[in-house]
Write a protein that holds these residues in place. Structure first.
Motif: not given
Length: 81
Positions: A36-65
């Motif tokens: 969903l975040l990738l789709a939002a980042a691609v469709l809007t092209g907004d930098v904030e969505f790209w930052l959310s997508f990158i943060t989600d990719l790295f921080m969620f697995p780290l916090m989950f562990r």
């Protein structure tokens, strides 16, 4: 795919079915949210969505562990005694 999930999230705690369920539900939510975040980042092209997508990719697995490891150790301490 299973190797990627194991690399990102570690191994599930197989002795408790509830903990294993939490593990796989978090994995499914992670994949769904990433799509969903990738789709939002691609469709809007907004930098904030790209930052959310990158943060989600790295921080969620780290916090989950961290959280899953602590809960697993507490679960082991309670039910092994």
């Amino acid at each position: 795919m299973k190797r990627i999930v194991t690399f990102l999230f570690g191994r599930p705690y197989k002795e408790s079915k509830l903990m294993t369920l939490y593990y796989w539900m978090a994995d499914c939510m992670y994949i769904f949210a990433s799509i969903l975040l990738l789709a939002a980042a691609v469709l809007t092209g907004d930098v904030e969505f790209w930052l959310s997508f990158i943060t989600d990719l790295f921080m969620f697995p780290l916090m989950f562990r961290v959280v899953y490891g602590v809960v697993t150790r507490v679960n082991q301490a309670i039910f092994k005694s």
